[in-house]
Structures are given as C-alpha cells and as structure tokens.
Design a protein around this motif. Structure first.
Motif, mmCIF file in Angstrom:
data_model
loop_
_atom_site.group_PDB
_atom_site.id
_atom_site.type_symbol
_atom_site.label_atom_id
_atom_site.label_comp_id
_atom_site.label_asym_id
_atom_site.label_seq_id
_atom_site.Cartn_x
_atom_site.Cartn_y
_atom_site.Cartn_z
ATOM 1 N N ASP B 244 34.516 34.808 -6.459
ATOM 2 C CA ASP B 244 33.130 34.415 -6.139
ATOM 3 C C ASP B 244 32.281 35.644 -5.861
ATOM 4 O O ASP B 244 31.120 35.730 -6.293
ATOM 5 C CB ASP B 244 33.093 33.512 -4.891
ATOM 6 C CG ASP B 244 33.689 32.144 -5.140
ATOM 7 O OD1 ASP B 244 33.951 31.427 -4.147
ATOM 8 O OD2 ASP B 244 33.876 31.785 -6.325
ATOM 9 N N ILE B 245 32.855 36.600 -5.138
ATOM 10 C CA ILE B 245 32.108 37.814 -4.774
ATOM 11 C C ILE B 245 31.799 38.607 -6.038
ATOM 12 O O ILE B 245 30.659 39.063 -6.256
ATOM 13 C CB ILE B 245 32.912 38.672 -3.786
ATOM 14 C CG1 ILE B 245 33.197 37.870 -2.509
ATOM 15 C CG2 ILE B 245 32.160 39.952 -3.454
ATOM 16 C CD1 ILE B 245 34.204 38.533 -1.572
ATOM 17 N N THR B 246 32.796 38.757 -6.878
ATOM 18 C CA THR B 246 32.602 39.481 -8.142
ATOM 19 C C THR B 246 31.524 38.815 -8.984
ATOM 20 O O THR B 246 30.617 39.470 -9.515
ATOM 21 C CB THR B 246 33.930 39.531 -8.927
ATOM 22 O OG1 THR B 246 34.908 40.209 -8.133
ATOM 23 C CG2 THR B 246 33.754 40.227 -10.257
ATOM 24 N N GLN B 247 31.618 37.508 -9.075
ATOM 25 C CA GLN B 247 30.653 36.770 -9.890
ATOM 26 C C GLN B 247 29.228 36.963 -9.369
ATOM 27 O O GLN B 247 28.290 37.128 -10.147
ATOM 28 C CB GLN B 247 31.012 35.284 -9.892
ATOM 29 C CG GLN B 247 30.125 34.466 -10.819
ATOM 30 C CD GLN B 247 30.362 32.970 -10.670
ATOM 31 O OE1 GLN B 247 31.365 32.540 -10.131
ATOM 32 N NE2 GLN B 247 29.417 32.174 -11.134
ATOM 33 N N ALA B 248 29.074 36.969 -8.040
ATOM 34 C CA ALA B 248 27.735 37.115 -7.451
ATOM 35 C C ALA B 248 27.141 38.470 -7.804
ATOM 36 O O ALA B 248 25.981 38.577 -8.213
ATOM 37 C CB ALA B 248 27.807 36.938 -5.945
ATOM 38 N N TYR B 249 27.941 39.521 -7.674
ATOM 39 C CA TYR B 249 27.429 40.856 -7.996
ATOM 40 C C TYR B 249 27.131 40.992 -9.489
ATOM 41 O O TYR B 249 26.115 41.600 -9.884
ATOM 42 C CB TYR B 249 28.434 41.926 -7.564
ATOM 43 C CG TYR B 249 28.491 42.182 -6.070
ATOM 44 C CD1 TYR B 249 29.717 42.371 -5.423
ATOM 45 C CD2 TYR B 249 27.327 42.259 -5.297
ATOM 46 C CE1 TYR B 249 29.787 42.631 -4.060
ATOM 47 C CE2 TYR B 249 27.392 42.516 -3.934
ATOM 48 C CZ TYR B 249 28.626 42.693 -3.321
ATOM 49 O OH TYR B 249 28.683 42.955 -1.972
ATOM 50 N N GLN B 250 27.987 40.430 -10.336
ATOM 51 C CA GLN B 250 27.759 40.533 -11.785
ATOM 52 C C GLN B 250 26.516 39.738 -12.183
ATOM 53 O O GLN B 250 25.743 40.148 -13.058
ATOM 54 C CB GLN B 250 28.986 40.056 -12.567
ATOM 55 C CG GLN B 250 30.256 40.857 -12.349
ATOM 56 C CD GLN B 250 30.162 42.324 -12.778
ATOM 57 O OE1 GLN B 250 29.078 42.858 -13.075
ATOM 58 N NE2 GLN B 250 31.295 43.005 -12.804
ATOM 59 N N GLU B 251 26.324 38.626 -11.524
ATOM 60 C CA GLU B 251 25.130 37.829 -11.816
ATOM 61 C C GLU B 251 23.869 38.583 -11.408
ATOM 62 O O GLU B 251 22.831 38.531 -12.086
ATOM 63 C CB GLU B 251 25.211 36.487 -11.085
ATOM 64 C CG GLU B 251 24.220 35.450 -11.604
ATOM 65 C CD GLU B 251 24.340 34.112 -10.889
ATOM 66 O OE1 GLU B 251 25.450 33.782 -10.405
ATOM 67 O OE2 GLU B 251 23.321 33.415 -10.788
ATOM 68 N N MET B 252 23.979 39.297 -10.294
ATOM 69 C CA MET B 252 22.844 40.111 -9.848
ATOM 70 C C MET B 252 22.515 41.162 -10.912
ATOM 71 O O MET B 252 21.354 41.345 -11.316
ATOM 72 C CB MET B 252 23.176 40.802 -8.525
ATOM 73 C CG MET B 252 22.073 41.766 -8.059
ATOM 74 S SD MET B 252 22.357 42.476 -6.431
ATOM 75 C CE MET B 252 23.657 43.644 -6.756
ATOM 76 N N ALA B 253 23.545 41.851 -11.385
ATOM 77 C CA ALA B 253 23.339 42.892 -12.395
ATOM 78 C C ALA B 253 22.732 42.282 -13.657
ATOM 79 O O ALA B 253 21.775 42.821 -14.226
ATOM 80 C CB ALA B 253 24.658 43.591 -12.711
ATOM 81 N N ALA B 254 23.258 41.154 -14.076
ATOM 82 C CA ALA B 254 22.778 40.519 -15.313
ATOM 83 C C ALA B 254 21.329 40.070 -15.167
ATOM 84 O O ALA B 254 20.507 40.267 -16.066
ATOM 85 C CB ALA B 254 23.673 39.331 -15.675
#
Lengths: 391, 426
Positions: B244-254
């Motif tokens: 979940d944490i990884t996904q949140a940061y990647q979504e931020m970048a995207a």
C-alpha cells in the motif's frame, strides 16, 4: 458562565458532579450522551479513573434515537449490561441532547427498574449547569432513598457533606477532614461522597450535626434539617490551625440546633479577592483573618448561595464580569485557580496566588493540589498578608 | 469463530495513557477556533489546548437552556464574533466556528450563517465545523467535514508551484519519514497547515501541484480541492502494508508526471525489521486497538500477513477505507476476533491470552497485558518509517513488562501550563 469565554476553561458540568458522587458506590452509572460528555467526566473530571475500573458508561446516543425518542434503545442496552454486571443500583444521567429533546430520565429509570428489578435512579442532569448542582441532586436523592428511620442517634455523630474530588482532588484533603472530626471526638457517620458506602448513607440520620464542606453539600443538609431537624455548619478549615473553630461551631450547632455558615469575626470588604467555590472561599477568608487580613471579598463561580455569603460577596456569571472585577484595581491580592491569572493584565499591581480547583482546571494541576490543612497553605496565606500589608 | 458484530451497547472509556506533545498551534495560523456549545461540551478541548500550549487559539461561546429554547442561539454568534475580533490582538484572519451535537438538533443553516458573517466582517474568513459524535451512525465521522471546512478557506491563487500539500491531522509528521526525502528528490516543497508561518502562507497551499492525503478524514477535503482549485490528489492514509505504501508513492509520482520511484531501499529495510521482529516474537499473541492507530484493522491485517499471531483487533467506527480489511478478515481469517473497542464488554473482558502483546494502550490497560506497544509517538510516523518504528517498538516490548502506573504518570506530565497574564486586548 454564559456567553463569550476567552481565557477560562469551561467548568465541570452537573453530570460530572453526579458521577463523582456515585463513583465509589457499587452501582452502574450511564450518562445518556454520544460520547463527549462521558469523556469529559472520565478523562478530565475524575482523578480516580485510572486504576479503578468502575461501571460508568456512555449510552452511545445517536441522532435518530434522540429525534425519534427511542428511549427503548437506551433501556435495552442498560438492561442487557445490568444482567451481566449485577450492580446494587443503576443511575441514568442526562446531558444536553436528551435535555433538548425532553427525555424523561426519571421515567426511563422507572422502566429499567421494572425490567431489571434493580433500584434505578434517573437524574435530570443537563450538561448546562455546574457540577455542584449534579452533586447536590445525587446526595439528596441518596439520603432520601436510603436513610433508615429506625436508627438511634450517635452521641457525637457528624455527617460530612459535599466531598468530591472536583473540590478536594484525590489527595488527603477529604480524608483529612474525617480525621479532624475524629481527633476532636466526633464520630463520622457518613462522609458523603468520599470514603462512603450505601450502608453509611443509610445511617446518616444517626448524626446530630451535618458538616457542610462544599456548596454541593447544602442541599442534602437542608433536606436533613427540614425533615429530621439535624442542624448544619458550613465551614472548611484551611491552614494548620483552622480546625479548632470549625469543631467548636459543630459542637455548638449540635448542642443548640442552630445552623450557620462559619465566618470569622470582624470581616469586611477589602483589597483581597478569593475566586472559586463558595465554602472554600469562606474557609480561606477565615484563615486569612488569623493572619490579620479581614478585608476580603469572595467571588463565587458556581452560583452564590445566600446562606453562605457575606453581603459584599459577588456572584460571577460570565468571564467578562470577572475580568472587569479584576480591572477595577481594587484588589492587591487575588487567590484563585491558576487559569484565572490569564484575566489579569501585565500592568495590574496585584499579587496572584494560585489555588487550583479541579472543577475549573481539571487535570492541569490536580497533582499539585494544595493540602487544605497544611503548613504549606499557611505559608501561602502569610504571603497574601504580606502582599496587602506593604505600603 | 471470529466475528465482527458491533452490536450497539453501552460504551466504556478507558483512561488516556498517551503522551501529548506541545504544539505551537492547533490548526491554521492567525485563526481562532470559536467553540459554540453548552459550556461543558468544550471542556476537554480547552484542557487539551492548555496542555498543548494552544489555548490562545481557542475561544468559547457558551449557550444555555434559554438560548437554545428561545431560538436566539444563532443570533448570538455574530455578536460573539464581533467581540472576539475586537478583543484579540492581533486580529485573527479567520474564525473557525465549531458546533456540537446540539446544533444537529437545532437545524442551523450553516451556509446562511457563514454568508452573514462574511458580509458583516468582510476582512475575515469563516468556516463552520462540527464535533458531533451523535451523528456517527448516519455517515462519516465529523473529522471528514471539519477538514473539508478548513481547506474551504483556500481560494484559487496564481500559478502552480512546485509543492505538495500534506493533508493530515494536526500532529506533526515525524521528520524521519522517507516522505520528506522523496519529495526533496522530486524537487517538491512539502506544505502542511501547521508549518505555515502565517495565514498568507496557508493561502499559498492553493497553488500546490498535488494533495497527498495522509489521513482518511482528508478524503472529502481533497475531493473538494480538486473541484474548486483543480488540485489532483492521492489517497495515501498510513497503511502498514508495504504494498500500500509503495503504491501510494508511485501514484504520487505518476500523478505528478514523474518516472516510477525506486523505493527498494525503504522496502528492504522495512522487510528486514519485520523479519527480525517476527523471529523475536515467535508465537506471541498480538492484540491491536484503535488507540494505536486510526486504522487498527489495516494494521492488524498487515501484521497477520507478515506472519505475526494477531488474535484480536479492536476498532470503534470502521472507516470506509478500512472495509476491505474487515472483509478480508471475514473471508481469510474468521478465527481472528474483531471487536468493538468502545463496548462496555471491555470492562469484563479478561486476558485469556496470557503472555500477549497489545499494540495500543487502551486494551493493554484493560487487559493488563504484560507487553505493550505505546503507539504512535507524539510525533506521527508515516510510510515505511512507520512500519520500521512499529517493528522496533514491538521488538523491544517483547523484552519489557508494561508498567501502566508509570505510563499513567507520564501521560499526566506536561510542560508547565501557560497562565501568564493576558488581560483584555492580548
């Protein structure tokens, strides 16, 4: 207090006073509210909450229940819990929302008692009045409900009325009063409501005098005077040497049947102001008289009881009134809860002496509560005397 | 068999054993909170404000029975606002009016009240929030709307700036969180309400490129800001699941149009701590409760997935974003008990797990659990750092026996309360 309040904290409410009285008894208490009111009491008005897992609950009131008058939801919850806890009694207390929608706490209590067979009290606390009203209501009702008629008077029997941590904290203040009575050859019958059981309350009619130690104790005292002719004395010994006069006043009342609030001789209005609970104000004033200070005003925060007041005492309803009083420049010394000092200005030439009151400042200072009958308090009073005697 | 039956019951409130750090302010700078309620309703907020040295930003307007019954309750507010704007120096830029359960029943027209206040005091901004647990069954906790109201004070300003708003509650995010390093690497400034130095700096939050929503209750606020300010958002409330944490940061970048982030170092560091802690705890039973985190079911799920022996999770109000965790427990681990952490049943509950660890002081105290993780810290951890911190605390708690009296003493110890003279016109 009403209206705008910028510096002082909200004071403890009537449901807190009621719960505080019921805390040590073997009952189940339910505050009918959504959660905040109960949290105010458990986490901010009850120094004894940690380490004592008492069955004092929140009803979990919700909007639809309130609007539709679904008292049955409350009754069902209480009935279910009571079956598991099997308390000696149940108490249901009101809060602002039930007050607004006209919930009948007495009627609800009657229904619960019918269903459970457990003695149930309904207290119409509102959350819109101060703690002393709630405490007074509970003590009076407990006396009315439990006091036995078939009890012989105890020769030097005394009830202590108005003992709650909201006035005395949970240090040795309340126990100190009981010890004082004993050491002066009185027999404490019921010390309401700290160190007191329902059995003690049942025996309260055996006392020959009531010692009113706080404003909340006046209501049960007047009840017992009206119904059983037991006289009362309202007084609080402050400092190391105040006990003698209080005990003498109790003895006199016991012998002559005359009730009164104890005031030192020669008092007048003056340049010392004490702000707080009325019996404590009087006690400090009497103690100051022993230090040669007799010009003292009392500003009462929780309603002014005329039976306890001197003619120049002040009934404070709003923060603004207290602020204006302090701005008059009349006072050279003020004794009050530490939060009251915020109302003073930097330029005010007025010495301030902090005297915490749980009903005002909650847990902020309850670990630094003054011991009423102590040399330390005498020192503070001596400093007050110095502050007003300087030129 | 495990179950989730939050049947309505009486509620018990354990004593608070968490420590609160002093805050420099509670909310938006140069703003006053005006709490409108029966007097006692505001008692706990004020006492907390004294403890946290934020009392100067909180004022009360008390209403009594007469005010409520006569219907003049609403008319008291504009006059009270005038008095406080005249009294408090320097004059606040905004007033947050906070109403309570009573207001729900009185049917105040908040939009009309806000319009009236804005026309009477045109230089001051207003918002109206609710603290009304009475409405819990009807929808979302009041925090959602309160946060939305706070951010409603923002209006469109100029060009976009290279900044990300961290939409979170008022506790300071731990500076050790990798979030700040990540934002730094992306060349983005982190903006938070409580680090704004003044009201104008707060208003600049309207120019940020993204809202990173770190708390569930920020969801409505972010949706509103997308509509009114055109700021996209990423929903990233603290989860203890690494995915979940990884996904949140990647979504931020995207969302910001950046390349995928390399988070492997953070993930690996967290995994190592998880493995070490799991080995240390062995089969020790674990209980999670809502005093540790706003999302106890999510924390419990993560710990279960990592191989810890979670036996019970206590929650109060299950937030919408946590329903998948609840459903996961039902489907995959029905043997794990999901309980109502508010229920009066807590009072009679005994610790039948023996040598167990409670994450959260409420249940720890009630069960007298021998091992306790006091979580979170007064400063709020976030992201992988939060997972590592949790693992560290669990690791050390396994060797320590909880002393609840000492915890209680610590929870009632704070910096000296500020009662300095202010007088009128402070």
């Amino acid at each position: 207090m009403s209206q705008l309040c910028i510096d002082l904290p909200p004071f403890a409410s009537d449901y807190s006073g009621a719960c505080s009285c019921l805390f040590e008894l073997n009952g189940m208490v339910v505050i009918h509210d959504a959660r905040c009111c109960t949290m105010n009491y458990t986490n901010y008005d009850e120094p004894r909450w940690f380490g004592n897992k008492r069955p004092i609950f929140c009803s979990g009131l919700r909007e639809l229940d309130a609007v539709l008058g679904r008292d049955d939801v409350l009754i069902d919850k209480i009935t279910q819990a009571a079956a598991e806890i099997t308390p000696e009694f149940i108490a249901v207390l009101g809060s602002p929302v039930p007050t607004i929608v006209g919930a009948d706490m007495v009627g609800i209590a009657a229904e619960i008692e019918t269903r459970t067979g457990i003695r149930t009290f309904g207290f119409s606390t509102t959350g819109l009045r101060y703690y002393n009203r709630g405490a007074a209501e509970v003590m009076t009702e407990l006396v009315r409900s439990y006091a036995r008629e078939d009890i012989s008077p105890v020769a030097d029997g005394v009830n202590l009325l108005g003992l709650t941590p909201l006035d005395f904290s949970d240090n040795r203040n309340a126990a100190g009063l009981v010890e004082t009575a004993r050491s002066h050859n009185f027999t404490p019958v019921a010390s309401m409501m700290m160190g007191c059981s329902l059995a003690d309350i049942a025996s309260c009619r055996a006392a020959r005098v009531n010692w009113v130690a706080a404003q909340s104790g006046m209501a049960p005292a007047l009840f017992m005077e009206r119904n059983w002719g037991i006289p009362w004395v309202a007084a609080l010994p402050m400092g190391g040497s105040g006990a003698g006069q209080v005990m003498e006043a109790l003895r006199t009342a016991m012998e002559h049947g005359e009730s009164r609030a104890l005031h030192a001789a020669g008092l007048s209005t003056g340049d010392v102001l004490i702000v707080g609970e009325q019996v404590q104000c009087n006690g400090l004033r009497n103690a100051l008289a022993q230090h040669g200070v007799t010009g003292v005003d009392a500003a009462c925060l929780f309603g002014l009881d005329k039976l306890l007041a001197l003619p120049w005492d002040i009934d404070i309803h709003k923060e603004r009134e207290l602020r204006e009083l302090l701005k008059t420049g009349k006072y050279r010394a003020v004794i009050a809860d530490p939060t009251v000092e915020r109302l003073l200005r930097e330029e005010d030439d007025c010495a301030f002496f902090g005297f915490p009151l749980v009903a005002v400042s909650s847990k902020l200072f309850w670990h630094n509560y003054k011991l009423f009958q102590s040399a330390e308090l005498d020192q503070m009073l001596a400093q007050v005397a110095n502050a007003v005697s300087r030129d | 068999m495990g179950q989730c039956s939050f049947q309505r019951s009486l509620e018990y409130i354990p004593p608070p054993l968490g420590r609160a750090a002093a805050r420099k302010r509670d909310g938006i700078p140069q703003t006053i909170r005006l709490h409108v309620s029966p007097s006692a309703c505001g008692r706990r907020f004020t006492i907390n404000a004294y403890r946290q040295h934020t009392k100067d930003h909180l004022v009360h307007l008390y209403i009594d029975e007469t005010d409520i019954v006569s219907g003049c309750y609403e008319s008291l507010i504009p006059d009270a606002v005038e008095e406080l704007l005249d009294t408090i120096k320097p004059r606040p830029r905004a007033v947050m009016i906070q109403v309570t359960c009573i207001d729900d029943l009185l049917g105040t027209d908040h939009a009309a009240l806000r319009a009236l206040l804005e026309s009477r005091f045109p230089e001051t901004r207003f918002c109206i929030t609710r603290r009304n647990p009475i409405a819990l069954d009807g929808g979302l906790p009041s925090g959602y709307e309160a946060m939305r109201q706070m951010y409603s004070l923002l209006t469109p300003v100029g060009q976009r700036q290279d900044a990300v708003n961290l939409v979170c509650d008022s506790a300071e995010t731990a500076p050790e969180s990798e979030l700040f390093r990540i934002l730094d690497e992306l060349g983005l400034e982190a903006r938070r309400i409580d680090t704004c130095r003044d009201f104008d700096e707060f208003l600049q939050m309207a120019a940020s490129r993204l809202n990173f929503v770190m708390t569930p209750i920020g969801e409505k606020a972010a949706a509103m800001m997308e509509q009114t300010l055109g700021i996209p958002w990423v929903f990233a409330p603290q989860s203890y699941r690494l995915a979940d944490i990884t996904q949140a940061y990647q979504e931020m970048a995207a969302t910001l149009g950046r390349s995928p982030l390399d988070l492997s170092q953070y993930e690996e560091a967290a995994r190592q701590k998880i493995a070490r802690t799991r080995e240390r705890l062995g089969g020790m039973p674990i209980i999670v409760d809502q005093s540790a985190t706003m999302r106890p079911l999510v924390m419990a799920r993560a710990l279960t997935e990592y191989g810890f022996q979670v036996k019970t999770a206590f929650d109060g109000v299950v937030l919408p974003c946590d329903i998948p965790a609840l459903e996961w427990f039902h489907a995959e681990h029905p043997e794990i008990e999901i309980c109502d952490g508010r229920s009066c049943d807590l009072l009679k509950r005994k610790n039948d797990l023996g040598e167990c660890m409670c994450i959260g002081t409420s249940t720890g105290y009630m069960l007298n659990a021998p091992h306790l993780v006091e979580f979170p810290e007064p400063g709020k951890p976030y992201g992988f750092q939060a997972v590592e911190l949790l693992m560290d605390k669990m690791f050390h708690a396994a060797d320590a026996i909880a002393d609840y009296s000492k915890l209680h003493t610590a929870s009632e110890t704070w910096q000296p309360v500020d009662c300095r003279r202010r007088g009128c016109g402070r």
